[in-house]
Write a protein that holds these residues in place. Structure first.
Motif, mmCIF file in Angstrom:
data_model
loop_
_atom_site.group_PDB
_atom_site.id
_atom_site.type_symbol
_atom_site.label_atom_id
_atom_site.label_comp_id
_atom_site.label_asym_id
_atom_site.label_seq_id
_atom_site.Cartn_x
_atom_site.Cartn_y
_atom_site.Cartn_z
ATOM 1 N N VAL A 1 7.101 -7.229 3.914
ATOM 2 C CA VAL A 1 8.087 -6.160 3.731
ATOM 3 C C VAL A 1 7.464 -4.901 3.120
ATOM 4 O O VAL A 1 6.459 -4.982 2.417
ATOM 5 C CB VAL A 1 9.278 -6.647 2.851
ATOM 6 C CG1 VAL A 1 9.869 -7.925 3.427
ATOM 7 C CG2 VAL A 1 8.855 -6.875 1.397
ATOM 8 N N ASP A 2 8.084 -3.755 3.393
ATOM 9 C CA ASP A 2 7.556 -2.498 2.830
ATOM 10 C C ASP A 2 8.031 -2.314 1.382
ATOM 11 O O ASP A 2 8.862 -3.086 0.891
ATOM 12 C CB ASP A 2 7.901 -1.294 3.723
ATOM 13 C CG ASP A 2 9.400 -1.026 3.817
ATOM 14 O OD1 ASP A 2 10.141 -1.465 2.912
ATOM 15 O OD2 ASP A 2 9.824 -0.380 4.801
ATOM 16 N N ALA A 3 7.512 -1.283 0.735
ATOM 17 C CA ALA A 3 7.779 -1.092 -0.700
ATOM 18 C C ALA A 3 9.267 -0.848 -0.958
ATOM 19 O O ALA A 3 9.827 -1.323 -1.952
ATOM 20 C CB ALA A 3 6.943 0.070 -1.226
ATOM 21 N N GLY A 4 9.920 -0.135 -0.040
ATOM 22 C CA GLY A 4 11.348 0.163 -0.212
ATOM 23 C C GLY A 4 12.165 -1.119 -0.201
ATOM 24 O O GLY A 4 13.070 -1.302 -1.025
ATOM 25 N N ALA A 5 11.827 -2.007 0.732
ATOM 26 C CA ALA A 5 12.554 -3.275 0.827
ATOM 27 C C ALA A 5 12.293 -4.114 -0.424
ATOM 28 O O ALA A 5 13.214 -4.721 -0.976
ATOM 29 C CB ALA A 5 12.127 -4.038 2.070
ATOM 30 N N ALA A 32 15.148 -3.440 8.803
ATOM 31 C CA ALA A 32 14.436 -2.168 8.680
ATOM 32 C C ALA A 32 13.233 -2.252 7.738
ATOM 33 O O ALA A 32 12.230 -1.571 7.946
ATOM 34 C CB ALA A 32 15.405 -1.090 8.202
ATOM 35 N N GLY A 33 13.337 -3.094 6.706
ATOM 36 C CA GLY A 33 12.259 -3.163 5.715
ATOM 37 C C GLY A 33 11.160 -4.160 6.059
ATOM 38 O O GLY A 33 10.200 -4.321 5.308
ATOM 39 N N VAL A 34 11.288 -4.845 7.190
ATOM 40 C CA VAL A 34 10.296 -5.869 7.550
ATOM 41 C C VAL A 34 9.229 -5.247 8.451
ATOM 42 O O VAL A 34 9.517 -4.743 9.532
ATOM 43 C CB VAL A 34 10.986 -7.067 8.270
ATOM 44 C CG1 VAL A 34 9.944 -8.097 8.715
ATOM 45 C CG2 VAL A 34 12.011 -7.717 7.337
ATOM 46 N N LYS A 35 7.978 -5.237 7.970
ATOM 47 C CA LYS A 35 6.892 -4.623 8.728
ATOM 48 C C LYS A 35 6.312 -5.597 9.751
ATOM 49 O O LYS A 35 5.900 -5.212 10.831
ATOM 50 C CB LYS A 35 5.750 -4.187 7.789
ATOM 51 C CG LYS A 35 6.159 -3.228 6.703
ATOM 52 C CD LYS A 35 6.640 -1.905 7.239
ATOM 53 C CE LYS A 35 5.505 -0.969 7.619
ATOM 54 N NZ LYS A 35 6.062 0.347 8.030
ATOM 55 N N ARG A 36 6.264 -6.893 9.350
ATOM 56 C CA ARG A 36 5.602 -7.867 10.214
ATOM 57 C C ARG A 36 6.233 -9.246 9.987
ATOM 58 O O ARG A 36 6.693 -9.553 8.883
ATOM 59 C CB ARG A 36 4.119 -7.925 9.842
ATOM 60 C CG ARG A 36 3.187 -8.137 11.012
ATOM 61 C CD ARG A 36 1.813 -7.484 10.736
ATOM 62 N NE ARG A 36 1.278 -7.825 9.424
ATOM 63 C CZ ARG A 36 0.634 -8.979 9.142
ATOM 64 N NH1 ARG A 36 0.465 -9.901 10.067
ATOM 65 N NH2 ARG A 36 0.158 -9.198 7.930
ATOM 66 N N VAL A 51 11.066 -19.237 4.677
ATOM 67 C CA VAL A 51 9.944 -18.318 4.910
ATOM 68 C C VAL A 51 9.562 -17.651 3.589
ATOM 69 O O VAL A 51 10.405 -17.474 2.713
ATOM 70 C CB VAL A 51 10.303 -17.207 5.929
ATOM 71 C CG1 VAL A 51 10.403 -17.740 7.338
ATOM 72 C CG2 VAL A 51 11.577 -16.495 5.537
ATOM 73 N N ALA A 52 8.294 -17.262 3.488
ATOM 74 C CA ALA A 52 7.844 -16.530 2.303
ATOM 75 C C ALA A 52 8.161 -15.045 2.504
ATOM 76 O O ALA A 52 8.252 -14.575 3.636
ATOM 77 C CB ALA A 52 6.343 -16.731 2.131
ATOM 78 N N ILE A 53 8.329 -14.332 1.401
ATOM 79 C CA ILE A 53 8.474 -12.873 1.472
ATOM 80 C C ILE A 53 7.269 -12.278 0.748
ATOM 81 O O ILE A 53 7.011 -12.629 -0.411
ATOM 82 C CB ILE A 53 9.787 -12.405 0.803
ATOM 83 C CG1 ILE A 53 10.985 -13.086 1.465
ATOM 84 C CG2 ILE A 53 9.921 -10.887 0.898
ATOM 85 C CD1 ILE A 53 12.311 -12.782 0.794
ATOM 86 N N GLU A 54 6.528 -11.429 1.480
ATOM 87 C CA GLU A 54 5.307 -10.871 0.895
ATOM 88 C C GLU A 54 5.278 -9.355 1.057
ATOM 89 O O GLU A 54 5.841 -8.819 2.007
ATOM 90 C CB GLU A 54 4.076 -11.471 1.599
ATOM 91 C CG GLU A 54 3.889 -12.940 1.292
ATOM 92 C CD GLU A 54 2.865 -13.615 2.198
ATOM 93 O OE1 GLU A 54 2.140 -12.893 2.921
ATOM 94 O OE2 GLU A 54 2.819 -14.848 2.185
ATOM 95 N N SER A 55 4.567 -8.719 0.128
ATOM 96 C CA SER A 55 4.408 -7.268 0.241
ATOM 97 C C SER A 55 3.290 -6.974 1.245
ATOM 98 O O SER A 55 2.543 -7.872 1.634
ATOM 99 C CB SER A 55 4.039 -6.672 -1.119
ATOM 100 O OG SER A 55 2.688 -7.005 -1.411
ATOM 101 N N GLU A 56 3.175 -5.698 1.630
ATOM 102 C CA GLU A 56 2.105 -5.332 2.576
ATOM 103 C C GLU A 56 0.725 -5.559 1.973
ATOM 104 O O GLU A 56 -0.247 -5.742 2.691
ATOM 105 C CB GLU A 56 2.268 -3.859 2.974
ATOM 106 C CG GLU A 56 3.466 -3.650 3.884
ATOM 107 C CD GLU A 56 3.612 -2.211 4.305
ATOM 108 O OE1 GLU A 56 3.022 -1.839 5.336
ATOM 109 O OE2 GLU A 56 4.290 -1.446 3.585
ATOM 110 N N GLU A 57 0.663 -5.560 0.644
ATOM 111 C CA GLU A 57 -0.626 -5.790 -0.037
ATOM 112 C C GLU A 57 -0.905 -7.277 -0.178
ATOM 113 O O GLU A 57 -1.918 -7.688 -0.751
ATOM 114 C CB GLU A 57 -0.633 -5.159 -1.435
ATOM 115 C CG GLU A 57 -0.585 -3.640 -1.464
ATOM 116 C CD GLU A 57 0.795 -3.084 -1.123
ATOM 117 O OE1 GLU A 57 1.788 -3.695 -1.537
ATOM 118 O OE2 GLU A 57 0.850 -2.057 -0.409
ATOM 119 N N GLY A 58 0.028 -8.109 0.272
ATOM 120 C CA GLY A 58 -0.201 -9.562 0.228
ATOM 121 C C GLY A 58 0.350 -10.240 -1.015
ATOM 122 O O GLY A 58 0.091 -11.430 -1.238
#
Ligand code: GLU
Length: 385
Positions: free
Chosen positions: A296-300, A313-317, A328-335
């Motif tokens: 997810v992105d920082a906003g999400a 909308a907040g899910v990048k991948r 499912v796990a929820i992770e930031s773009e930085e991992g």
């Protein structure tokens, strides 16, 4: 060891009922249908409906699980007394259910409460996909302010594929609806250390915090058919409820305003789990092995921290392969690991809608879907929220 026979003098059970977010009330046939005449006890039903309306008015969601279709239908069809064949009970249920639903509609409508009929089979609660469907339907009804009135779909249920008793169905419904309190309104006022019909000095048990072998023995031992007025199925219901962090009460429902009476300390056996429902569910989600991840992105991530659901909308991948309802796990773009959730969409669907607005879901998938990728009630954040 704590005395098993202490009554709920602390009022802990009644307190949980007053504070419940979601309440499931199971109503037995004996309360709704007069045993002598087979007629509906509508004066009593009106008092129950008034209780339900009052509880709803303070913000508690209420789900009713009601028996009575077979008892009402057998009278209408003038079926003989005694045991019915499977076909007879299926026919009786078909005739009785329509009357039962009408009785609730007529009792609840004057309070401005909208009732909704939900008929479930054993399979609806055991098959994962159907379980999730039943759950989504109940959630949607409650979100729209309706009060579901649930029964087993006795007309299509055969012996091998049915619950047969609404005690266990009630407990499953409590689980499906994430209820924190389940009340079994019954013709008995709870559990006794001995069968009160046979032993004059039998003592009433007010609170059970754990279903020990000793407690099971009081219900007549598992497998004893109909022991102490169905206490065996009631204990099975209590086990299911407690596992989900849901408190359960067994109380005599025949009095007018039975729920108000229970809140005011009427005699009951309260099964009180250590965990509350929301915590039990979060722990359950936290303990599951994720089958994929939402990146997810920082906003999400910020929105999640504020208690919001995860929107597409907040899910990048979307990583991995999973079905709707899988963990499912929820992770930031930085991992960074942010949390875990039950996915509202399969991985295939999630990839189609990731990064898009909720309003676009129907066009993208070809059917209307849920607004969130993962609902906040189905989520645990490692940050603690
Ligand atoms: N589902 C059945 C009915 O509505 C009742 C089962 C029970 O009494 O527990 O008649």
């Amino acid at each position: 060891m704590a005395p098993l026979t202490s009554d709920d003098t602390s009022g802990e059970g009644a307190g949980r009922l007053k504070a419940a977010r979601t309440l499931v009330v199971k109503i037995g046939s004996a309360l709704l249908v007069d045993a002598g005449t087979g007629a509906l006890r509508d004066a009593w039903l009106k008092t129950l409906a008034a209780d339900v309306a009052a509880i709803r008015a303070r913000g508690t969601d209420v789900v009713i699980v009601s028996s009575g279709s077979i008892a009402l239908g057998r009278r209408a069809l003038k079926l003989p007394r005694g045991a019915l064949t499977l076909e007879q009970s299926q026919a009786a249920a078909a005739v009785g259910q329509i009357r039962l639903a009408r009785a609730y509609e007529e009792a609840l409508a004057p309070h401005g409460v909208i009732s909704a009929q939900v008929l479930l089979t054993l399979d609806d609660t055991q098959n994962r996909r159907r379980y999730l469907n039943a759950r989504a339907t109940l959630q949607e009804l409650l979100a729209n302010g309706a009060t579901p009135v649930v029964n087993e779909n006795d007309t299509v249920a055969t012996d091998e594929i049915r619950y047969g008793d609404n005690d266990r169905l009630g407990a499953r419904v409590a689980q499906i609806a994430d209820a924190d309190v389940l009340v079994l309104l019954s013709d008995v006022d709870g559990l006794y250390d001995k069968n009160p019909r046979d032993f004059e000095g039998a003592s009433h048990i007010g609170v059970v915090r754990e279903i020990s072998a000793e407690i099971e023995a009081m219900a007549g031992g598992t497998g004893t058919e109909g022991a102490k007025g169905g206490m065996v199925t009631k204990l099975m219901a209590a086990k299911t409820a407690m596992r989900g962090g849901c408190a359960m009460a067994i109380t005599k429902g025949a009095v007018d305003h039975p729920l108000a009476a229970l809140e005011n300390g009427a005699l009951a056996t309260w099964f009180l789990p250590k965990e509350d429902a929301a915590r039990a569910k979060k722990q359950w989600i936290a303990g599951m092995k994720p089958m994929g991840a939402f990146i997810v992105d920082a906003g999400a991530a910020r929105a999640l921290g504020q208690g919001k659901s995860l929107l597409p909308a907040g899910v990048k991948r979307v990583v991995g392969s999973f079905e709707r309802g899988d963990p499912v796990a929820i992770e930031s773009e930085e991992g960074a690991a942010l949390g875990a959730a039950l996915a509202s969409y399969s991985a295939v669907e999630a990839r189609v809608i990731a990064g898009r607005r909720s309003g676009e879901i129907e066009e993208l998938l070809g059917y209307p879907g849920r607004a969130a990728m993962a609902h906040r009630d189905d989520m645990v954040l490692w940050g603690g929220a």
